[in-house]
Design an enzyme around this catalytic site. Structure first.
Site, PDB file in Angstrom:
ATOM      1  N   ARG A   1      17.207  16.819 -48.213  1.00 33.31           N
ATOM      2  CA  ARG A   1      15.481  16.468 -48.378  1.00 33.31           C
ATOM      3  C   ARG A   1      15.042  16.711 -49.916  1.00 33.31           C
ATOM      4  O   ARG A   1      15.656  17.814 -50.215  1.00 33.31           O
ATOM      5  CB  ARG A   1      14.704  17.179 -47.590  1.00 33.31           C
ATOM      6  CG  ARG A   1      14.730  17.086 -45.640  1.00 33.31           C
ATOM      7  CD  ARG A   1      14.483  15.801 -45.540  1.00 33.31           C
ATOM      8  NE  ARG A   1      14.486  15.250 -44.003  1.00 33.31           N
ATOM      9  CZ  ARG A   1      15.452  14.164 -43.519  1.00 33.31           C
ATOM     10  NH1 ARG A   1      16.569  14.281 -44.466  1.00 33.31           N
ATOM     11  NH2 ARG A   1      15.453  14.002 -41.895  1.00 33.31           N
TER      12      ARG A   1
ATOM     13  N   GLU B   1       9.306   9.744 -50.858  1.00 31.75           N
ATOM     14  CA  GLU B   1       9.432   8.711 -50.622  1.00 31.75           C
ATOM     15  C   GLU B   1       9.371   7.251 -50.691  1.00 31.75           C
ATOM     16  O   GLU B   1       8.494   7.531 -49.188  1.00 31.75           O
ATOM     17  CB  GLU B   1      10.687   9.320 -49.941  1.00 31.75           C
ATOM     18  CG  GLU B   1      12.045   9.755 -50.308  1.00 31.75           C
ATOM     19  CD  GLU B   1      13.203   9.762 -48.977  1.00 31.75           C
ATOM     20  OE1 GLU B   1      12.995   9.443 -48.546  1.00 31.75           O
ATOM     21  OE2 GLU B   1      13.987  11.229 -49.340  1.00 31.75           O
TER      22      GLU B   1
ATOM     23  N   HIS C   1      16.941   6.797 -48.956  1.00 28.92           N
ATOM     24  CA  HIS C   1      17.403   7.922 -47.725  1.00 28.92           C
ATOM     25  C   HIS C   1      18.407   6.495 -47.372  1.00 28.92           C
ATOM     26  O   HIS C   1      17.966   6.569 -45.834  1.00 28.92           O
ATOM     27  CB  HIS C   1      16.413   8.101 -47.164  1.00 28.92           C
ATOM     28  CG  HIS C   1      16.070   9.229 -45.899  1.00 28.92           C
ATOM     29  ND1 HIS C   1      15.537  10.432 -46.390  1.00 28.92           N
ATOM     30  CD2 HIS C   1      16.808   9.153 -45.403  1.00 28.92           C
ATOM     31  CE1 HIS C   1      15.542  10.430 -45.470  1.00 28.92           C
ATOM     32  NE2 HIS C   1      16.715  10.571 -45.127  1.00 28.92           N
TER      33      HIS C   1
HETATM   34  O1  LIG Z   1      17.559  12.022 -42.760  1.00 28.12           O
HETATM   35  C1  LIG Z   1      18.370  12.206 -42.313  1.00 28.12           C
HETATM   36  C2  LIG Z   1      18.279  12.896 -40.628  1.00 28.12           C
HETATM   37  O2  LIG Z   1      17.308  13.903 -40.662  1.00 28.12           O
HETATM   38  O3  LIG Z   1      19.298  12.311 -40.223  1.00 28.12           O
END
Ligand SMILES: O=CC(=O)O
Length: 328
Positions: free
Chosen positions: A244, A273, A292
């Site tokens: 993150r 993001e 992401h």
């Molecule tokens: O970011 C991706 C997840 O949380 O699996």
């Protein structure tokens, strides 16, 4: 009406930026009567009583007190990913609602994303792609020299399912592997991938050529990597973040990349993001940013939906949830 006898499942929308994928709809419709947030908001009172489950796609819809109060028969919320940091787990549990994530579906694909970023940054793929498609195609060797991956040391911070799968991949790329985790893995597991445990993050940071962040975002991991930690890293090292954005102090990272404290960064996650279009990170040549990408492959996203359905059906039938997440 079609599907009326099926349990009602609330989703943000179908298609679009924050909607479930059209290709998943036939499968979901086998098990549920689907209802979108728009339909719910148009007829909150009647629809609200019927909804028994929510399927979150890319953190949407936002689960707040007001929504929970409007859904008196809600039993379960299934998340389309593993990280639950966007949810107030205590609040949700206080409404007697169960929660599940999708750890099985995400790990291989997220590990692939980490390795893709590592390789892309090591071999400067984005820069050389831009050179290759430029009108003049002028370059000297120094413009395209990357760093060697085989024989380099990878430090994995967070050795859960995803971290371990990264180690499996890194071993195949002939890397030396260090890892840090709250709890040490079994010796056999370490040996299988040739990974060495570092009790202290500092020692991993000092030795690694590539540092990969795979931890969940918690109060303990918030800004885990700041100025001090970046300064411990080698000037030739690369930071890869697939956890993150908030795990890294982004201002400190910008400064470190601008002044050569570290060589490069490859980030699948940022805070926020997406980043504002004028953000300093977007202007740096030694940074690769992906949106992401984590689990975004055709098969993994479908598996996530299958895992979510499995969890929701278990909750609705009063059975244990295969991937239940409890508030800590
Ligand atoms: O970011 C991706 C997840 O949380 O699996």
């Amino acid at each position: 009406m079609e599907g009326e006898e099926l349990p009602w499942l609330l989703v943000n929308e179908i298609g679009g930026i924050r909607g479930i994928l059209h290709s998943h709809v036939p499968f979901l419709k086998k098990h549920f009567h689907l209802i979108t947030m728009k339909e719910f908001l148009e007829n909150r009172k009647d629809v609200g009583k019927k909804v028994q489950a929510i399927y979150l796609w890319w953190h949407k819809p936002v689960i707040d007190k007001e929504l929970l109060q409007s859904l008196p028969n809600l039993k379960v919320i299934a998340n389309s990913g593993v990280g639950m940091d966007h949810l107030d787990l205590k609040l949700i549990a206080s409404f007697g609602v169960k929660m599940a994530n999708a750890p099985r579906a995400v790990s291989s694909t997220t590990a692939d994303t980490g390795m893709a970023l590592l390789l892309a940054s090591a071999r400067r793929l984005v820069e050389v792609h831009n050179i290759s498609i430029s009108p003049s195609m002028d370059y000297c060797e120094a413009d395209i020299l990357g760093v060697k991956v085989a024989g380099a040391t990878l430090g994995i911070i967070g050795m859960g399912r995803i971290g371990y799968k990264i180690a499996v991949r890194a071993k195949a790329f002939e890397m030396n592997i260090l890892y840090h985790n709250r709890t040490r893995r079994k010796v056999q597991e370490e040996q299988a991938v040739g990974a060495t445990y570092c009790k202290k993050i500092d020692s991993l940071l000092q030795q690694a050529d590539f540092v990969m962040l795979v931890v969940s975002l918690t109060p303990q991991t918030h800004k885990l990597i700041g100025k001090r930690e970046l300064e411990l890293m080698k000037p030739t090292a690369t930071l890869i973040n697939i956890s993150r954005g908030a795990v890294v102090d982004q201002e400190a990272l910008v400064a470190a990349l601008q002044t050569g404290v570290i060589r490069a960064a490859a980030l699948d996650v940022t805070s926020p993001e997406p980043l504002p279009r004028d953000h300093a990170l977007l202007k740096l040549k030694n940074v690769i940013i992906t949106p992401h990408l984590g689990i975004k492959t055709d098969k993994a996203t479908y598996m996530i939906t299958e895992e979510a359905v499995e969890n929701i059906l278990a909750a609705l039938n009063g059975l244990p949830l295969p991937s239940e997440v409890l508030p800590s």
